[in-house]
Scaffold this motif. Structure first.
Motif, PDB file in Angstrom:
ATOM      1  N   UNK A  66      32.623  32.547 -20.832  1.00 44.36           N
ATOM      2  CA  UNK A  66      31.175  32.690 -21.022  1.00 44.36           C
ATOM      3  C   UNK A  66      30.486  31.942 -19.896  1.00 44.36           C
ATOM      4  N   UNK A  67      29.589  32.607 -19.215  1.00 42.24           N
ATOM      5  CA  UNK A  67      28.914  31.996 -18.080  1.00 42.24           C
ATOM      6  C   UNK A  67      29.681  32.232 -16.795  1.00 42.24           C
ATOM      7  N   UNK A  68      28.967  32.130 -15.696  1.00 44.08           N
ATOM      8  CA  UNK A  68      29.533  32.426 -14.383  1.00 44.08           C
ATOM      9  C   UNK A  68      29.853  31.135 -13.644  1.00 44.08           C
ATOM     10  N   UNK A 118      42.504  29.996 -14.039  1.00 39.59           N
ATOM     11  CA  UNK A 118      43.459  30.895 -13.391  1.00 39.59           C
ATOM     12  C   UNK A 118      44.896  30.494 -13.677  1.00 39.59           C
ATOM     13  N   UNK A 119      45.111  29.247 -14.021  1.00 41.73           N
ATOM     14  CA  UNK A 119      46.460  28.789 -14.334  1.00 41.73           C
ATOM     15  C   UNK A 119      46.890  29.105 -15.745  1.00 41.73           C
ATOM     16  N   UNK A 120      46.041  29.788 -16.512  1.00 40.53           N
ATOM     17  CA  UNK A 120      46.393  30.151 -17.876  1.00 40.53           C
ATOM     18  C   UNK A 120      46.411  28.981 -18.838  1.00 40.53           C
ATOM     19  N   UNK A 121      45.681  27.942 -18.531  1.00 39.79           N
ATOM     20  CA  UNK A 121      45.684  26.741 -19.373  1.00 39.79           C
ATOM     21  C   UNK A 121      44.574  26.760 -20.422  1.00 39.79           C
ATOM     22  N   UNK A 122      43.751  27.825 -20.446  1.00 39.32           N
ATOM     23  CA  UNK A 122      42.590  27.842 -21.326  1.00 39.32           C
ATOM     24  C   UNK A 122      42.548  29.129 -22.137  1.00 39.32           C
ATOM     25  N   UNK A 123      41.992  29.007 -23.352  1.00 38.03           N
ATOM     26  CA  UNK A 123      41.678  30.177 -24.160  1.00 38.03           C
ATOM     27  C   UNK A 123      40.204  30.534 -24.049  1.00 38.03           C
ATOM     28  N   UNK A 124      39.354  29.510 -23.938  1.00 36.72           N
ATOM     29  CA  UNK A 124      37.906  29.729 -23.849  1.00 36.72           C
ATOM     30  C   UNK A 124      37.341  28.816 -22.758  1.00 36.72           C
ATOM     31  N   UNK A 125      36.536  29.406 -21.883  1.00 36.57           N
ATOM     32  CA  UNK A 125      35.850  28.653 -20.844  1.00 36.57           C
ATOM     33  C   UNK A 125      34.361  28.966 -20.949  1.00 36.57           C
ATOM     34  N   UNK A 126      33.547  27.909 -21.048  1.00 34.39           N
ATOM     35  CA  UNK A 126      32.101  28.073 -21.139  1.00 34.39           C
ATOM     36  C   UNK A 126      31.454  27.291 -20.006  1.00 34.39           C
ATOM     37  N   UNK A 127      30.722  27.991 -19.134  1.00 33.68           N
ATOM     38  CA  UNK A 127      29.975  27.333 -18.052  1.00 33.68           C
ATOM     39  C   UNK A 127      28.489  27.498 -18.324  1.00 33.68           C
ATOM     40  N   UNK A 174      44.954  26.769 -32.693  1.00 34.73           N
ATOM     41  CA  UNK A 174      44.389  25.822 -31.744  1.00 34.73           C
ATOM     42  C   UNK A 174      43.840  26.568 -30.534  1.00 34.73           C
ATOM     43  N   UNK A 175      42.554  26.412 -30.295  1.00 35.64           N
ATOM     44  CA  UNK A 175      41.909  27.018 -29.123  1.00 35.64           C
ATOM     45  C   UNK A 175      41.806  25.983 -28.018  1.00 35.64           C
ATOM     46  N   UNK A 176      42.329  26.301 -26.875  1.00 35.45           N
ATOM     47  CA  UNK A 176      42.233  25.411 -25.713  1.00 35.45           C
ATOM     48  C   UNK A 176      40.947  25.762 -24.960  1.00 35.45           C
ATOM     49  N   UNK A 177      39.984  24.859 -25.056  1.00 37.81           N
ATOM     50  CA  UNK A 177      38.678  25.201 -24.485  1.00 37.81           C
ATOM     51  C   UNK A 177      38.237  24.197 -23.427  1.00 37.81           C
ATOM     52  N   UNK A 178      37.364  24.665 -22.544  1.00 39.48           N
ATOM     53  CA  UNK A 178      36.749  23.825 -21.515  1.00 39.48           C
ATOM     54  C   UNK A 178      35.272  24.189 -21.444  1.00 39.48           C
ATOM     55  N   UNK A 179      34.418  23.174 -21.541  1.00 41.14           N
ATOM     56  CA  UNK A 179      32.976  23.382 -21.437  1.00 41.14           C
ATOM     57  C   UNK A 179      32.471  22.605 -20.225  1.00 41.14           C
ATOM     58  N   UNK A 180      31.734  23.293 -19.359  1.00 43.36           N
ATOM     59  CA  UNK A 180      31.106  22.660 -18.210  1.00 43.36           C
ATOM     60  C   UNK A 180      29.598  22.706 -18.407  1.00 43.36           C
ATOM     61  N   UNK A 181      28.963  21.546 -18.404  1.00 45.17           N
ATOM     62  CA  UNK A 181      27.502  21.434 -18.468  1.00 45.17           C
ATOM     63  C   UNK A 181      27.042  20.985 -17.085  1.00 45.17           C
TER      64      UNK A 181
END
Length: 780
Positions: A66-68, A118-127, A174-181
């Motif tokens: 989600x997000x660019x 790109x390394x496949x370490x995440x299920x959800x990425x939010x920028x 378990x969802x592996x997520x990363x959020x960037x604010x």
């Protein structure tokens, strides 16, 4: 569909259809498909208006973004901060990247996001571009709709649904997520919206802010600084190489320094050079031209590299505007403008809290507030709060604990700030900065490091605004900086400084202006101090004619020139001529100024001293005894000039053969100078020097050696290793070391000292010649 009259009118959240039906059954038949597909509908017999609301959508499949994410910069440089980021959020947690605009915080976050995704370490990425609270809520809400079946018509609720979904739950996948604010402009915008701590999730925020609220609750604040020189050069080199451009390494190093190793500046400068076809050397010449602005020397908005959307000249404007709205309102901008005129490497807090600085802030607040009739008095604590606001927004670095260099400002923030000033304000601000430096410059410089910082700030001010400092006359800070160089013992530097100042005065003010004559006076004075007494005497004779013609024979400056001419004649070997000239001058000053004027008393002392140098030692003792009574009556017993006269009287008593009397007088004088002036005052150190010397002359060579060794420690601490008085103390220490039975040690010490004296004073300086003779004596 029976009786359907037209297409449905649909939005993202609703569908509205006008359907003509003959009966309820037809209506149900016509809408059954919609009902079964998850839409809610309302039916009426006859002409049917049906409102269709989309129900909860199915959650998006993982992995989901989600997000660019911003693209990687063309010449992205891996940095130590990236490793600190990875370490901080390992196993869950949040990193807050903070630093001034343009240091590359977003690029570090983007690189981490690209790599982990790109390394496949995440299920959800939010920028999320988190420039305000609404943007954060909107980004969370979108995630809530796409991942949690949240209602898009209620963004606040959808955002909270998403945050709740992020919390770890037992038994759930378990969802592996990363959020960037990215680019958080105010920590308050994230109140209640910080991502939770989770062993399965990681978060990164970037911001220019430095508030304490950013830390804690599992958040790790990581300061992002400038490129190192190696990183900056690598960035320039690879960026240019991508366009088949190659530049000499030394030019790249110099350009990186010119741009303060700021990543944003390096990136945009490279783009400008490529677009214009300029080589590095030519671009640097343009960059050093004060007539050129950053706007003219960087790409236009449409030509910025790496999808950047802000030109360098405007990179900090929003931060400055926000800072100026924070408490104390209206003071951040004028404080930054004042700091922009001074040394980027360190401005003393005392300068920015001085009376001229406070008056500048008060004037700006009055202009901002208009004619409201309110009091605009600014207190020193208001100035400190303004600095703290600028620090919080990473526009400056404020470290109150290091008072001498409490404020540092990046050179490009300074330049952008100066270039934003109206032309009529630039000169006023430069003179205010000069006034602020003069206001805090001590009459007696006991802290050599502080004096050096004040000189560096004067040099920066003169570089940023050379013209205003000469209109309508030379600003006093220019003279104070030159005197400081000499007082620090930097005789060669002082002579060079006054030579350049004299040339500027001639160009700016003309040869007959009083300030031009003053620069000639100081240049000649330091010519004499450098050992050229004959040349200085000739130059003072010429200056005396000039000042007499322009100012008149009785002007104080003319009389000062006569005094210096007499002194240099004495230093050149004509002690009798000096005594006669000072006697004449004493009569003149007594007539013009009166017998009790400080300058008259100084001349009385000069007459006594040169009488002794001409061989009349007894006359010198009598004359100084008379002067001591005179000064005690006029100035008081504790006045520095009274104490100086006691020192001169003690000296000539010793020269007259009364070593015990000289030692006793110097010992008493030392006690009084310690009481009146303190242990680090130059005159106190001189008294210690004289006590040690006369102890040696009285036969106590061991005590003299010990005393000079202790004095040398303090001279080095207070004055530095190259001050002439430090060199003098080393000379005396070596002498008494030899007198105490260590001729080899004395010879070795004088050999070392001769090397330093030749470097600092020059081979022909009188003190250098004395050291050379002493070395020959102890070697033999």
């Amino acid at each position: 569909m029976t009786g359907y009259s037209g297409p449905a009118q649909r939005t993202a959240e609703t569908s509205v259809a006008l359907i003509h039906v003959s009966g309820t059954g037809d209506a149900i038949a016509a809408t059954g498909g919609l009902a079964n597909s998850g839409y809610i509908h309302e039916l009426n017999v006859g002409t049917l208006t049906m409102v269709l609301k989309r129900g909860p959508r199915e959650p998006a499949a993982w992995p989901h973004q989600i997000g660019l994410i911003p693209p990687r910069a063309l010449s992205f440089q891996p940095r130590a901060e990236l490793e600190r980021l990875k370490e901080a959020i390992q196993g869950g947690g949040m990193a807050v990247l903070t630093g001034m605009g343009g240091v590359g915080k977003t690029q570090l976050a983007a690189d981490y996001a690209h790599t982990t995704w790109q390394g496949g370490c995440l299920d959800v990425l939010v920028w999320i571009s988190a420039s305000n609270r609404s943007a954060v809520i909107s980004g969370y809400a979108q995630a809530g709709v796409e991942l949690c079946r949240a209602d898009s018509s209620a963004p606040e609720q959808a955002a909270r649904t998403f945050l709740a979904w992020l919390h770890p739950k037992g038994g759930a996948d378990h969802c592996r997520w990363l959020i960037i604010l990215d680019d958080v402009s105010d920590p308050a915008d994230l109140r209640g919206l910080w991502p939770p701590t989770s062993p399965h999730g990681r978060s990164v925020a970037t911001t220019r802010r430095r508030e304490a609220a950013l830390a804690g609750h599992g958040r790790h604040v990581i300061g992002v600084g400038l490129f190192t020189e190696a990183e900056a050069v690598a960035h320039l080199s690879s960026s240019l190489a991508a366009h088949d451009r190659h530049e000499p390494t030394d030019q790249l190093v110099a350009l990186a320094s010119d741009l303060g190793h700021l990543p944003l500046a390096l990136s945009q400068a490279t783009a400008y050079m490529v677009d214009t076809g300029l080589d590095c050397r030519t671009y640097r010449q343009l960059l050093s031209d004060r007539a050129k602005t950053l706007t003219e020397l960087m790409p236009e908005t449409g030509a910025l590299p790496d999808d950047q959307d802000v030109a360098l000249s405007a990179a900090w404007s929003l931060s400055i505007e926000r800072a100026d709205r924070l408490h104390p309102v209206g003071l951040a901008r004028p404080m930054l403008e004042l700091a922009a005129m001074l040394d980027p490497n360190g401005i003393p807090g005392s300068v920015l809290g001085s009376s001229p600085a406070l008056a500048h802030l008060a004037e700006h607040r009055a202009i901002t507030a208009g004619s409201s009739g309110r009091s605009h008095e600014i207190r020193p604590e208001d100035a400190v709060l303004a600095l703290r606001v600028l620090h919080r927004l990473s526009l400056i670095k404020h470290t109150p604990a290091t008072e001498n260099q409490a404020v540092r400002v990046h050179q490009l923030i300074q330049r952008a700030t100066r270039e934003s000033l109206p032309s009529d304000q630039h000169g006023d601000l430069a003179r205010t900065a000069g006034d602020a430096l003069v206001a805090v410059w001590p009459d007696v410089e006991r802290d050599s490091a502080y004096s050096q910082i004040l000189r560096a700030n004067t040099e920066a001010l003169n570089e940023h605004a050379p013209t205003p400092l000469w209109a309508p006359r030379a600003h006093p800070v220019l003279f104070r900086a030159g005197k400081s160089l000499g007082e620090a013992g930097l005789i060669g530097a002082a002579r060079s400084y006054w030579h350049e100042l004299q040339a500027t005065a001639h160009r700016s003010l003309g040869s007959d202006h009083p300030d031009t004559l003053t620069t000639s006076h100081y240049l000649t004075f330091w010519q004499g101090e450098a050992g050229d007494a004959v040349g200085a005497a000739a130059a003072f004779a010429e200056l005396l004619e000039h000042r007499t013609r322009v100012l008149g024979p009785d002007h104080p400056d003319t009389l000062v020139t006569r005094a210096n001419l007499a002194y240099q004649r004495g230093e050149a070997g004509d002690a009798a001529g000096a005594a006669a000239a000072f006697t004449e001058l004493l009569e003149h000053r007594t007539r013009v100024l009166g017998p009790d004027h400080p300058d008259t008393l100084v001349t009385q002392g000069d007459v006594a001293g040169w009488r002794g140098m001409a061989g009349d030692v007894t006359g010198a003792v009598a004359a100084y005894a008379e002067l001591l009574e005179h000064r005690t009556r006029v100035l008081g017993p504790d006045h520095p000039n009274t104490l100086n006269t006691r020192g001169q009287l003690a000296y000539w008593r010793g020269e007259a053969g009364d070593a015990a009397g000289a030692l006793s007088a110097y010992t008493e004088l030392l006690e009084d100078r310690l009481r009146v002036l303190g242990p680090d005052h130059p005159h106190t150190l001189t008294s210690r020097h004289n006590v040690a010397r006369w102890r040696g002359e009285m036969g106590d060579t061991k005590r003299a050696t010990t005393d000079f060794a202790e004095l040398l420690k303090d001279r080095l601490r207070i004055l530095g290793p190259d001050h002439p008085r430090t060199l003098k103390t080393r000379s005396n220490l070596a002498r008494w070391q030899g007198e105490d039975g260590d001729p080899e040690g004395a010879a070795s010490a004088f050999a070392e000292l001769l090397t330093d004296a030749m470097r600092v004073l020059g081979p022909d300086h009188p003190e250098t010649l004395i050291i050379r003779a002493s070395l020959a004596r102890w070697q033999s």
